[in-house]
Scaffold this motif. Structure first.
Motif, mmCIF file in Angstrom:
data_model
loop_
_atom_site.group_PDB
_atom_site.id
_atom_site.type_symbol
_atom_site.label_atom_id
_atom_site.label_comp_id
_atom_site.label_asym_id
_atom_site.label_seq_id
_atom_site.Cartn_x
_atom_site.Cartn_y
_atom_site.Cartn_z
ATOM 1 N N VAL A 145 0.855 -1.189 0.000
ATOM 2 C CA VAL A 145 0.000 0.000 0.000
ATOM 3 C C VAL A 145 0.889 1.236 0.000
ATOM 4 C CG1 VAL A 145 -1.770 1.309 1.208
ATOM 5 C CG2 VAL A 145 -1.825 -1.194 1.254
ATOM 6 N N LEU A 146 0.720 2.077 -1.012
ATOM 7 C CA LEU A 146 1.457 3.332 -1.093
ATOM 8 C C LEU A 146 0.767 4.347 -0.189
ATOM 9 C CD1 LEU A 146 1.766 3.421 -4.986
ATOM 10 C CD2 LEU A 146 3.276 2.282 -3.340
ATOM 11 N N LEU A 147 1.494 4.881 0.754
ATOM 12 C CA LEU A 147 0.876 5.744 1.767
ATOM 13 C C LEU A 147 1.648 7.048 1.896
ATOM 14 C CD1 LEU A 147 -0.591 4.636 5.142
ATOM 15 C CD2 LEU A 147 1.037 6.519 5.110
ATOM 16 N N LYS A 148 0.912 8.131 2.066
ATOM 17 C CA LYS A 148 1.513 9.444 2.261
ATOM 18 C C LYS A 148 0.908 10.102 3.489
ATOM 19 C CE LYS A 148 2.544 13.794 -0.115
ATOM 20 N NZ LYS A 148 2.324 14.618 -1.337
ATOM 21 N N GLN A 149 1.720 10.843 4.205
ATOM 22 C CA GLN A 149 1.214 11.630 5.326
ATOM 23 C C GLN A 149 0.945 13.054 4.835
ATOM 24 O OE1 GLN A 149 3.861 13.129 8.424
ATOM 25 N NE2 GLN A 149 2.595 12.132 9.970
ATOM 26 N N THR A 150 -0.227 13.583 5.182
ATOM 27 C CA THR A 150 -0.604 14.925 4.740
ATOM 28 C C THR A 150 -1.128 15.730 5.924
ATOM 29 O OG1 THR A 150 -2.877 14.248 4.214
ATOM 30 C CG2 THR A 150 -1.244 14.095 2.445
ATOM 31 N N PHE A 151 -1.306 17.034 5.700
ATOM 32 C CA PHE A 151 -1.952 17.872 6.700
ATOM 33 C C PHE A 151 -3.363 17.351 6.960
ATOM 34 C CE2 PHE A 151 1.261 21.076 5.810
ATOM 35 C CZ PHE A 151 1.360 21.754 7.012
ATOM 36 N N ASP A 152 -3.806 17.461 8.202
ATOM 37 C CA ASP A 152 -5.212 17.216 8.510
ATOM 38 C C ASP A 152 -6.051 18.157 7.648
ATOM 39 O OD1 ASP A 152 -7.791 17.125 9.651
ATOM 40 O OD2 ASP A 152 -6.984 16.658 11.623
ATOM 41 N N THR A 153 -7.120 17.635 7.056
ATOM 42 C CA THR A 153 -7.931 18.456 6.152
ATOM 43 C C THR A 153 -8.600 19.627 6.873
ATOM 44 O OG1 THR A 153 -9.753 16.892 6.485
ATOM 45 C CG2 THR A 153 -8.389 16.587 4.525
ATOM 46 N N GLU A 154 -8.685 19.570 8.200
ATOM 47 C CA GLU A 154 -9.263 20.673 8.965
ATOM 48 C C GLU A 154 -8.191 21.605 9.532
ATOM 49 O OE1 GLU A 154 -11.901 19.150 11.896
ATOM 50 O OE2 GLU A 154 -13.239 18.191 10.458
ATOM 51 N N GLU A 155 -6.948 21.346 9.214
ATOM 52 C CA GLU A 155 -5.844 22.150 9.730
ATOM 53 C C GLU A 155 -5.761 23.478 8.978
ATOM 54 O OE1 GLU A 155 -2.719 22.763 12.395
ATOM 55 O OE2 GLU A 155 -3.998 20.996 12.252
ATOM 56 N N LYS A 156 -5.498 24.551 9.691
ATOM 57 C CA LYS A 156 -5.310 25.857 9.067
ATOM 58 C C LYS A 156 -3.897 25.925 8.494
ATOM 59 C CE LYS A 156 -5.456 30.838 9.851
ATOM 60 N NZ LYS A 156 -5.667 31.926 10.848
ATOM 61 N N ILE A 157 -3.799 26.199 7.210
ATOM 62 C CA ILE A 157 -2.502 26.258 6.553
ATOM 63 C C ILE A 157 -1.947 27.669 6.672
ATOM 64 C CG2 ILE A 157 -1.243 25.876 4.406
ATOM 65 C CD1 ILE A 157 -2.550 23.377 5.608
ATOM 66 N N VAL A 158 -0.732 27.772 7.189
ATOM 67 C CA VAL A 158 -0.083 29.068 7.372
ATOM 68 C C VAL A 158 1.140 29.142 6.471
ATOM 69 C CG1 VAL A 158 1.060 30.613 9.004
ATOM 70 C CG2 VAL A 158 -0.878 29.215 9.755
ATOM 71 N N LEU A 159 1.204 30.203 5.658
ATOM 72 C CA LEU A 159 2.360 30.437 4.801
ATOM 73 C C LEU A 159 3.243 31.512 5.412
ATOM 74 C CD1 LEU A 159 0.859 30.481 1.177
ATOM 75 C CD2 LEU A 159 1.883 28.579 2.408
ATOM 76 N N GLN A 160 4.543 31.240 5.378
ATOM 77 C CA GLN A 160 5.508 32.218 5.881
ATOM 78 C C GLN A 160 6.766 32.136 5.036
ATOM 79 O OE1 GLN A 160 6.216 32.023 10.088
ATOM 80 N NE2 GLN A 160 7.968 33.390 10.022
ATOM 81 N N LEU A 215 -1.756 -0.956 -4.032
ATOM 82 C CA LEU A 215 -2.903 -0.094 -3.779
ATOM 83 C C LEU A 215 -2.430 1.256 -3.272
ATOM 84 C CD1 LEU A 215 -5.251 -2.620 -1.948
ATOM 85 C CD2 LEU A 215 -5.794 -1.473 -4.095
ATOM 86 N N GLY A 216 -3.133 2.298 -3.638
ATOM 87 C CA GLY A 216 -2.824 3.642 -3.161
ATOM 88 C C GLY A 216 -4.062 4.509 -3.224
ATOM 89 N N GLY A 217 -3.925 5.742 -2.787
ATOM 90 C CA GLY A 217 -5.027 6.685 -2.868
ATOM 91 C C GLY A 217 -5.120 7.310 -4.247
ATOM 92 N N ASN A 218 -6.307 7.790 -4.593
ATOM 93 C CA ASN A 218 -6.530 8.406 -5.895
ATOM 94 C C ASN A 218 -5.632 9.615 -6.092
ATOM 95 O OD1 ASN A 218 -7.835 8.788 -8.397
ATOM 96 N ND2 ASN A 218 -9.255 10.257 -7.477
ATOM 97 N N ASN A 230 -0.886 18.086 -2.369
ATOM 98 C CA ASN A 230 -0.500 18.514 -3.720
ATOM 99 C C ASN A 230 -1.614 18.300 -4.743
ATOM 100 O OD1 ASN A 230 1.982 19.150 -2.676
ATOM 101 N ND2 ASN A 230 3.020 17.356 -3.490
ATOM 102 N N GLY A 231 -2.386 17.225 -4.568
ATOM 103 C CA GLY A 231 -3.505 16.967 -5.468
ATOM 104 C C GLY A 231 -3.094 16.635 -6.884
ATOM 105 N N ALA A 232 -1.861 16.171 -7.084
ATOM 106 C CA ALA A 232 -1.375 15.929 -8.437
ATOM 107 C C ALA A 232 -1.882 14.613 -9.023
ATOM 108 C CB ALA A 232 0.163 15.945 -8.463
ATOM 109 N N GLY A 233 -2.007 13.589 -8.187
ATOM 110 C CA GLY A 233 -2.474 12.289 -8.668
ATOM 111 C C GLY A 233 -1.540 11.657 -9.689
ATOM 112 N N GLN A 234 -0.229 11.877 -9.550
ATOM 113 C CA GLN A 234 0.733 11.408 -10.544
ATOM 114 C C GLN A 234 1.517 10.168 -10.131
ATOM 115 O OE1 GLN A 234 3.449 14.276 -12.184
ATOM 116 N NE2 GLN A 234 1.975 15.946 -12.032
ATOM 117 N N VAL A 235 1.805 10.038 -8.844
ATOM 118 C CA VAL A 235 2.767 9.027 -8.409
ATOM 119 C C VAL A 235 2.357 7.623 -8.823
ATOM 120 C CG1 VAL A 235 3.856 7.922 -6.417
ATOM 121 C CG2 VAL A 235 3.664 10.411 -6.517
#
Length: 254
Positions: A5-20, A112-115, A120-125
Protein backbone atom coordinates in the motif's frame (compact mmCIF):
# COMPACT_ATOMS: atom_id res chain seq x y z
CA UNK A 1 -1.54 -12.50 -1.49
CA UNK A 2 1.29 -10.02 -0.99
CA UNK A 3 -0.01 -6.47 -1.10
CA UNK A 4 1.87 -3.16 -0.95
CA UNK A 5 0.00 0.00 0.00
CA UNK A 6 1.46 3.33 -1.09
CA UNK A 7 0.88 5.74 1.77
CA UNK A 8 1.51 9.44 2.26
CA UNK A 9 1.21 11.63 5.33
CA UNK A 10 -0.60 14.93 4.74
CA UNK A 11 -1.95 17.87 6.70
CA UNK A 12 -5.21 17.22 8.51
CA UNK A 13 -7.93 18.46 6.15
CA UNK A 14 -9.26 20.67 8.96
CA UNK A 15 -5.84 22.15 9.73
CA UNK A 16 -5.31 25.86 9.07
CA UNK A 17 -2.50 26.26 6.55
CA UNK A 18 -0.08 29.07 7.37
CA UNK A 19 2.36 30.44 4.80
CA UNK A 20 5.51 32.22 5.88
CA UNK A 21 8.37 33.33 3.66
CA UNK A 22 6.92 31.44 0.72
CA UNK A 23 6.56 28.04 2.42
CA UNK A 24 4.04 26.14 4.54
CA UNK A 25 4.73 26.26 8.26
CA UNK A 26 4.61 22.78 9.80
CA UNK A 27 5.34 23.67 13.44
CA UNK A 28 2.41 22.60 15.59
CA UNK A 29 0.39 21.35 12.61
CA UNK A 30 -1.53 18.08 12.79
CA UNK A 31 -0.66 15.43 10.21
CA UNK A 32 -2.72 12.37 9.25
CA UNK A 33 -2.79 9.53 6.73
CA UNK A 34 -3.82 10.95 3.37
CA UNK A 35 -7.60 10.31 3.45
CA UNK A 36 -7.69 8.49 0.10
CA UNK A 37 -4.83 6.25 1.24
CA UNK A 38 -6.97 5.13 4.17
CA UNK A 39 -9.35 3.47 1.72
CA UNK A 40 -6.38 1.68 0.15
CA UNK A 41 -5.20 0.44 3.57
CA UNK A 42 -8.67 -0.83 4.46
CA UNK A 43 -9.06 -2.60 1.10
CA UNK A 44 -5.67 -4.27 1.48
CA UNK A 45 -6.55 -5.54 4.96
CA UNK A 46 -9.87 -6.94 3.74
CA UNK A 47 -8.17 -8.75 0.84
CA UNK A 48 -5.46 -10.11 3.15
CA UNK A 49 -8.11 -11.41 5.53
CA UNK A 50 -9.95 -13.08 2.63
CA UNK A 51 -7.03 -14.58 0.72
CA UNK A 52 -4.23 -14.67 3.28
CA UNK A 53 -0.81 -13.15 2.76
CA UNK A 54 0.68 -9.88 3.96
CA UNK A 55 0.03 -6.12 3.77
CA UNK A 56 3.13 -3.94 3.61
CA UNK A 57 2.92 -0.18 3.86
CA UNK A 58 5.36 1.80 1.72
CA UNK A 59 6.08 5.51 1.94
CA UNK A 60 8.59 8.10 0.77
CA UNK A 61 8.64 11.07 3.11
CA UNK A 62 10.16 12.82 6.12
CA UNK A 63 10.71 11.16 9.49
CA UNK A 64 7.32 12.35 10.79
CA UNK A 65 5.66 10.00 8.25
CA UNK A 66 6.37 7.18 10.72
CA UNK A 67 3.37 8.33 12.77
CA UNK A 68 0.99 7.79 9.84
CA UNK A 69 2.53 4.39 9.14
CA UNK A 70 2.10 3.38 12.80
CA UNK A 71 -1.56 4.34 12.57
CA UNK A 72 -2.01 2.15 9.49
CA UNK A 73 -0.22 -0.71 11.25
CA UNK A 74 -2.67 -0.28 14.12
CA UNK A 75 -5.52 -0.58 11.60
CA UNK A 76 -4.21 -4.04 10.75
CA UNK A 77 -1.39 -3.81 8.20
CA UNK A 78 1.50 -6.22 8.82
CA UNK A 79 4.70 -4.31 8.03
CA UNK A 80 5.89 -0.83 7.10
CA UNK A 81 8.75 0.60 5.06
CA UNK A 82 9.67 4.29 5.25
CA UNK A 83 12.17 5.68 2.76
CA UNK A 84 13.49 8.96 4.09
CA UNK A 85 16.57 10.90 3.05
CA UNK A 86 17.55 14.56 3.17
CA UNK A 87 18.49 14.31 -0.52
CA UNK A 88 14.87 13.63 -1.51
CA UNK A 89 13.24 16.79 -2.86
CA UNK A 90 9.83 15.21 -3.14
CA UNK A 91 8.27 15.86 -6.52
CA UNK A 92 6.06 13.19 -8.10
CA UNK A 93 8.62 12.09 -10.69
CA UNK A 94 11.27 11.50 -8.04
CA UNK A 95 8.90 9.72 -5.64
CA UNK A 96 7.75 7.33 -8.37
CA UNK A 97 11.32 6.56 -9.40
CA UNK A 98 12.35 5.76 -5.82
CA UNK A 99 9.30 3.57 -5.23
CA UNK A 100 9.92 1.75 -8.50
CA UNK A 101 13.53 1.01 -7.62
CA UNK A 102 12.47 -0.43 -4.28
CA UNK A 103 9.59 -2.50 -5.64
CA UNK A 104 11.69 -4.04 -8.43
CA UNK A 105 13.41 -6.10 -5.74
CA UNK A 106 10.14 -7.15 -4.07
CA UNK A 107 7.53 -9.80 -4.80
CA UNK A 108 3.91 -8.63 -4.83
CA UNK A 109 0.49 -9.47 -6.26
CA UNK A 110 -1.19 -6.11 -5.82
CA UNK A 111 -0.34 -2.44 -5.33
CA UNK A 112 -2.90 -0.09 -3.78
CA UNK A 113 -2.82 3.64 -3.16
CA UNK A 114 -5.03 6.69 -2.87
CA UNK A 115 -6.53 8.41 -5.89
CA UNK A 116 -4.52 11.54 -5.06
CA UNK A 117 -3.08 13.31 -2.03
CA UNK A 118 -5.02 16.18 -0.49
CA UNK A 119 -1.93 18.38 -0.18
CA UNK A 120 -0.50 18.51 -3.72
CA UNK A 121 -3.51 16.97 -5.47
CA UNK A 122 -1.37 15.93 -8.44
CA UNK A 123 -2.47 12.29 -8.67
CA UNK A 124 0.73 11.41 -10.54
CA UNK A 125 2.77 9.03 -8.41
CA UNK A 126 0.66 5.89 -8.86
CA UNK A 127 0.26 6.17 -12.62
CA UNK A 128 3.96 6.98 -13.05
CA UNK A 129 4.84 3.98 -10.89
CA UNK A 130 2.60 1.67 -12.90
CA UNK A 131 4.30 2.83 -16.09
CA UNK A 132 7.79 2.32 -14.63
CA UNK A 133 6.92 -1.20 -13.46
CA UNK A 134 4.94 -2.01 -16.63
CA UNK A 135 1.81 -2.83 -14.61
CA UNK A 136 -1.88 -2.46 -15.48
CA UNK A 137 -3.32 0.56 -13.68
CA UNK A 138 -6.92 1.36 -12.76
CA UNK A 139 -7.54 4.67 -11.00
CA UNK A 140 -10.33 6.00 -8.80
CA UNK A 141 -11.85 2.60 -8.01
CA UNK A 142 -15.02 2.19 -5.94
CA UNK A 143 -15.13 -1.63 -6.01
CA UNK A 144 -12.50 -4.35 -6.38
CA UNK A 145 -12.99 -8.09 -6.86
CA UNK A 146 -10.11 -10.57 -7.06
CA UNK A 147 -10.53 -13.93 -8.77
CA UNK A 148 -7.79 -16.31 -9.88
CA UNK A 149 -5.03 -14.37 -11.54
CA UNK A 150 -7.08 -11.30 -12.34
CA UNK A 151 -9.17 -8.48 -10.90
CA UNK A 152 -12.35 -6.65 -11.84
CA UNK A 153 -12.53 -3.02 -10.72
CA UNK A 154 -15.33 -0.47 -10.83
CA UNK A 155 -13.98 3.03 -11.29
CA UNK A 156 -15.59 6.41 -10.89
CA UNK A 157 -15.71 8.12 -14.30
CA UNK A 158 -17.07 11.62 -13.70
CA UNK A 159 -20.33 10.44 -12.18
CA UNK A 160 -20.56 7.25 -14.22
CA UNK A 161 -19.05 3.79 -13.60
CA UNK A 162 -16.51 1.97 -15.75
CA UNK A 163 -15.88 -1.74 -15.19
CA UNK A 164 -12.30 -2.77 -15.97
CA UNK A 165 -10.78 -6.27 -15.92
CA UNK A 166 -7.00 -6.60 -15.62
CA UNK A 167 -4.49 -9.38 -14.91
CA UNK A 168 -2.44 -9.39 -11.72
CA UNK A 169 -0.14 -7.98 -10.56
CA UNK A 170 -1.71 -4.58 -11.05
CA UNK A 171 -1.92 -1.17 -9.38
CA UNK A 172 -5.20 0.37 -8.21
CA UNK A 173 -5.94 3.75 -6.64
CA UNK A 174 -8.87 4.16 -4.25
CA UNK A 175 -11.74 6.61 -4.44
CA UNK A 176 -14.16 7.54 -1.68
CA UNK A 177 -16.88 4.89 -1.50
CA UNK A 178 -14.58 1.91 -1.96
CA UNK A 179 -15.08 0.99 1.71
CA UNK A 180 -15.36 2.45 5.20
CA UNK A 181 -11.89 2.61 6.81
CA UNK A 182 -11.75 1.16 10.32
CA UNK A 183 -10.48 3.02 13.36
CA UNK A 184 -7.39 1.62 15.09
CA UNK A 185 -8.39 -0.34 18.19
CA UNK A 186 -6.45 -0.25 21.45
CA UNK A 187 -5.17 -3.84 20.92
CA UNK A 188 -4.23 -2.85 17.38
CA UNK A 189 -2.27 0.15 18.64
CA UNK A 190 -0.38 -2.05 21.10
CA UNK A 191 0.38 -4.68 18.43
CA UNK A 192 1.59 -2.00 16.00
CA UNK A 193 4.52 -1.21 18.28
CA UNK A 194 5.92 -4.72 17.70
CA UNK A 195 5.32 -5.03 13.96
CA UNK A 196 8.29 -4.90 11.54
CA UNK A 197 9.18 -1.33 10.54
CA UNK A 198 12.06 -0.61 8.17
CA UNK A 199 13.67 2.82 7.90
CA UNK A 200 15.61 3.06 4.63
CA UNK A 201 17.68 5.72 2.91
CA UNK A 202 18.48 6.06 -0.78
CA UNK A 203 21.75 4.23 -0.17
CA UNK A 204 19.80 1.13 0.91
CA UNK A 205 17.97 0.87 -2.44
CA UNK A 206 19.88 -0.07 -5.57
CA UNK A 207 19.64 2.69 -8.18
CA UNK A 208 17.56 5.05 -6.01
CA UNK A 209 20.34 7.61 -5.58
CA UNK A 210 20.10 8.43 -9.29
CA UNK A 211 16.44 9.52 -8.93
CA UNK A 212 16.30 13.30 -9.09
CA UNK A 213 13.35 15.68 -8.99
CA UNK A 214 12.27 17.30 -12.26
CA UNK A 215 10.50 20.24 -10.61
CA UNK A 216 11.36 22.61 -7.77
CA UNK A 217 8.87 24.66 -5.80
CA UNK A 218 10.22 28.17 -5.52
CA UNK A 219 7.46 29.83 -3.54
CA UNK A 220 3.86 29.51 -2.37
CA UNK A 221 1.55 32.52 -2.21
CA UNK A 222 -2.06 33.02 -1.21
CA UNK A 223 -4.53 34.33 -3.80
CA UNK A 224 -5.44 38.02 -3.44
CA UNK A 225 -8.18 38.75 -0.95
CA UNK A 226 -11.60 39.01 -2.49
CA UNK A 227 -13.01 42.51 -2.43
CA UNK A 228 -16.46 43.25 -1.09
CA UNK A 229 -19.33 43.19 -3.57
CA UNK A 230 -20.84 46.37 -4.91
CA UNK A 231 -24.52 47.05 -5.55
CA UNK A 232 -25.23 49.14 -8.63
CA UNK A 233 -27.99 51.71 -8.28
CA UNK A 234 -29.99 53.90 -10.60
CA UNK A 235 -31.75 53.23 -13.87
CA UNK A 236 -30.97 50.04 -15.81
CA UNK A 237 -29.06 51.93 -18.52
CA UNK A 238 -26.99 53.70 -15.88
CA UNK A 239 -26.23 50.41 -14.12
CA UNK A 240 -25.16 48.78 -17.38
CA UNK A 241 -22.81 51.66 -18.17
CA UNK A 242 -21.27 51.53 -14.69
CA UNK A 243 -20.89 47.72 -14.89
CA UNK A 244 -19.15 47.86 -18.28
CA UNK A 245 -16.79 50.57 -17.05
CA UNK A 246 -15.94 48.53 -13.96
CA UNK A 247 -15.29 45.37 -16.00
CA UNK A 248 -13.09 47.31 -18.41
CA UNK A 249 -11.20 49.66 -16.11
CA UNK A 250 -11.09 47.83 -12.77
CA UNK A 251 -11.32 44.10 -13.46
CA UNK A 252 -9.64 44.34 -16.90
CA UNK A 253 -11.77 41.50 -18.26
CA UNK A 254 -13.10 43.29 -21.33
Amino acid sequence: MDIFVLLKQTFDTEEKIVLQAGSVQEDGAKFVINPYDEYAVEQAIQLRDEFGGKVTLLSVGPDRTAEALRTALAMGADEAVLITDERIQGDEYEAAEILAQYLRSQSFDLLLGGNFSVDNGAGQVAIRLASLLDLPHVGSITKLEISGGGAVAHRDAEGDIEVVEVPLPALFTAQQGLNEPRYPSLPGIMKAKKKPFQHLTLDDIEGAVSATAKTTRLELTLPPERQAGRILKGEIAQQVTELVQALRNESKVI
